[in-house]
Scaffold this active site. Structure first.
Site, PDB file in Angstrom:
ATOM      1  N   SER A 142       0.801  -1.155  -0.020  1.00 46.88           N
ATOM      2  CA  SER A 142       0.034   0.016  -0.187  1.00 46.88           C
ATOM      3  C   SER A 142       0.934   1.334  -0.072  1.00 46.88           C
ATOM      4  O   SER A 142       2.138   1.114   0.267  1.00 46.88           O
ATOM      5  CB  SER A 142      -0.730   0.087   1.457  1.00 46.88           C
ATOM      6  N   TYR A 155      -1.786  -1.054  10.643  1.00 49.35           N
ATOM      7  CA  TYR A 155      -1.797  -1.377   9.229  1.00 49.35           C
ATOM      8  C   TYR A 155      -0.526  -0.732   8.553  1.00 49.35           C
ATOM      9  O   TYR A 155       0.012  -1.632   7.730  1.00 49.35           O
ATOM     10  CB  TYR A 155      -3.024  -0.652   8.666  1.00 49.35           C
TER      11      TYR A 155
HETATM   12  P1  NAD Z   1     -11.626  -5.734   0.103  1.00 46.86           P
HETATM   13  O1  NAD Z   1     -11.998  -5.758   1.722  1.00 46.86           O
HETATM   14  O2  NAD Z   1     -12.499  -5.400  -1.005  1.00 46.86           O
HETATM   15  O3  NAD Z   1     -11.211  -7.184  -0.337  1.00 46.86           O
HETATM   16  C1  NAD Z   1     -10.259  -7.886   0.521  1.00 46.86           C
HETATM   17  C2  NAD Z   1     -10.813  -9.328   0.367  1.00 46.86           C
HETATM   18  O4  NAD Z   1      -9.604  -9.980   1.298  1.00 46.86           O
HETATM   19  C3  NAD Z   1     -12.134  -9.492   0.992  1.00 46.86           C
HETATM   20  O5  NAD Z   1     -12.818 -10.227  -0.084  1.00 46.86           O
HETATM   21  C4  NAD Z   1     -11.849 -10.294   2.326  1.00 46.86           C
HETATM   22  O6  NAD Z   1     -13.042 -11.209   2.698  1.00 46.86           O
HETATM   23  C5  NAD Z   1     -10.312 -10.823   1.863  1.00 46.86           C
HETATM   24  N1  NAD Z   1      -9.850 -11.479   3.359  1.00 46.86           N
HETATM   25  C6  NAD Z   1      -9.736 -10.778   4.485  1.00 46.86           C
HETATM   26  N2  NAD Z   1      -9.134 -11.501   5.331  1.00 46.86           N
HETATM   27  C7  NAD Z   1      -8.943 -12.606   4.788  1.00 46.86           C
HETATM   28  C8  NAD Z   1      -8.303 -13.788   5.436  1.00 46.86           C
HETATM   29  N3  NAD Z   1      -7.694 -13.779   6.672  1.00 46.86           N
HETATM   30  N4  NAD Z   1      -8.088 -14.807   4.671  1.00 46.86           N
HETATM   31  C9  NAD Z   1      -8.703 -14.799   3.146  1.00 46.86           C
HETATM   32  N5  NAD Z   1      -9.116 -13.754   2.755  1.00 46.86           N
HETATM   33  C10 NAD Z   1      -9.415 -12.467   3.685  1.00 46.86           C
HETATM   34  O7  NAD Z   1     -10.444  -4.619   0.032  1.00 46.86           O
HETATM   35  P2  NAD Z   1      -9.435  -4.361  -0.977  1.00 46.86           P
HETATM   36  O8  NAD Z   1      -9.334  -2.816  -1.113  1.00 46.86           O
HETATM   37  O9  NAD Z   1      -9.709  -4.990  -2.430  1.00 46.86           O
HETATM   38  O10 NAD Z   1      -8.152  -4.892  -0.581  1.00 46.86           O
HETATM   39  C11 NAD Z   1      -7.150  -5.838  -1.161  1.00 46.86           C
HETATM   40  C12 NAD Z   1      -5.941  -5.512  -0.714  1.00 46.86           C
HETATM   41  O11 NAD Z   1      -5.451  -4.413  -1.182  1.00 46.86           O
HETATM   42  C13 NAD Z   1      -5.702  -5.481   1.101  1.00 46.86           C
HETATM   43  O12 NAD Z   1      -4.322  -6.260   1.027  1.00 46.86           O
HETATM   44  C14 NAD Z   1      -5.501  -4.101   1.087  1.00 46.86           C
HETATM   45  O13 NAD Z   1      -4.578  -3.840   2.356  1.00 46.86           O
HETATM   46  C15 NAD Z   1      -4.588  -3.486  -0.077  1.00 46.86           C
HETATM   47  N6  NAD Z   1      -4.782  -2.166  -0.361  1.00 46.86           N
HETATM   48  C16 NAD Z   1      -6.066  -1.560  -0.346  1.00 46.86           C
HETATM   49  C17 NAD Z   1      -6.298  -0.191  -0.468  1.00 46.86           C
HETATM   50  C18 NAD Z   1      -7.690   0.546  -0.681  1.00 46.86           C
HETATM   51  O14 NAD Z   1      -7.614   1.750  -0.500  1.00 46.86           O
HETATM   52  N7  NAD Z   1      -8.849  -0.212  -0.888  1.00 46.86           N
HETATM   53  C19 NAD Z   1      -5.287   0.578  -0.773  1.00 46.86           C
HETATM   54  C20 NAD Z   1      -3.908  -0.104  -0.666  1.00 46.86           C
HETATM   55  C21 NAD Z   1      -3.836  -1.375  -0.435  1.00 46.86           C
END
Ligand code: NAD
Length: 256
Positions: A142, A155
């Site tokens: 991130s 985080y």
């Molecule tokens: P999201 O919540 O839409 O999707 C995340 C998915 O991961 C969900 O379907 C959830 O059920 C699954 N998950 C959570 N814990 C889990 C576990 N213990 N085992 C298996 N699956 C699990 O979020 P997103 O925004 O798509 O995030 C995906 C990745 O991107 C994450 O690592 C997040 O930190 C990173 N990220 C997101 C953003 C943002 O702003 N959305 C920015 C930078 C990085």
């Protein structure tokens, strides 16, 4: 010729958000995909949205569990025989609160999913890639893995740890022609962002959104496809000499 023709891709956190959009793009580029997620209902919905069929395998698993990790990797190898691309993406945001108010449980929960989960994924996926002398791993970090910010210390810590994990794994895997990189998005329009907005400003999501977007030079959130396109490039053979790197996809945020 599509960019991931006949490749097998394993995506954790694949039932929603960035993981699901990446699965859609990978399928369109000729890959077959295994989706891993904690949420079984969302996995079923994701498989349907992706058109189901033999090109998609769904495995319900908790990435923080060693047993579940061994099982989801084994299920993917059983079904598809190999893993060419591993998008190590599952993650949680944790609680929004000053560091001094974060509990040990808050800290441990985020580290268990975001760091232990990513470590376990690498530990179980790398052996078969190294044996085949081919593979690309993309670890999800991130902008929070490159910069600090207030009220999300677990985080921030977890996403900085992904940089270390990526560099360590890249150096070990490079002699076997296996690549490991990390991607660093700024806020992206997903369920996680809705939850963070609510944590930062309970009930005031729209205002919070404006405030957060104003901090980004391109003045908008990323969309999942913006991230998926970078992941696709790193997954593809076009990135054959790229390993150990950290790649922002952030509308200019890390430049500030
Ligand atoms: P999201 O919540 O839409 O999707 C995340 C998915 O991961 C969900 O379907 C959830 O059920 C699954 N998950 C959570 N814990 C889990 C576990 N213990 N085992 C298996 N699956 C699990 O979020 P997103 O925004 O798509 O995030 C995906 C990745 O991107 C994450 O690592 C997040 O930190 C990173 N990220 C997101 C953003 C943002 O702003 N959305 C920015 C930078 C990085």
């Amino acid at each position: 010729m599509t960019r991931l023709q006949d490749k097998i891709a394993l995506i954790t956190g694949g039932a929603a958000g960035i993981g699901l959009e990446t699965a859609r793009l990978f399928l369109a580029e000729g890959a077959r995909v295994a989706l891993v997620d904690l949420r079984e209902d969302d996995l079923d919905a994701a498989a349907e949205r992706l058109g189901g069929g033999d090109d998609v395998l769904c495995v319900a698993a908790d990435v923080s569990s060693p047993e579940d990790t061994a099982a989801y990797v084994a299920a993917t190898l059983d079904r598809f025989d190999r893993i060419d691309v591993f998008f190590n993406n599952a993650g949680i945001e944790g609680r929004v609160a000053p560091l001094v108010d974060q509990t040990i449980e808050d800290f441990d929960r985020v580290m268990a999913v975001n760091v232990r989960g990513a470590f376990l994924g690498l530990k179980h996926v790398l052996p078969s890639m190294i044996e085949r002398r081919s593979g690309s791993v993309i670890n999800m970090s991130s902008i929070a893995g490159l910069q600090g910010s207030a009220n999300v210390a677990p985080y921030i810590t977890s996403k900085h740890a992904i940089v270390g994990l990526t560099r360590a794994a890249a150096i070990e895997a490079a002699p076997a022609n296996v690549r490991v990189n990390s991607v660093h998005p700024s806020p992206v329009n997903t369920r996680m962002m809705r939850s963070l907005e609510e944590g930062f400003a309970p009930g005031g999501g729209a205002d919070m959104q404006k405030q957060l977007q104003a901090t980004i030079p391109m003045a908008r959130y990323g969309e999942s496809i913006d991230i998926a396109n970078l992941v696709l490039f790193l997954a593809s053979d076009e990135a054959a000499f790229i390993t150990g790197g950290q790649y922002p996809v952030d509308g200019g945020l890390a430049a500030g």
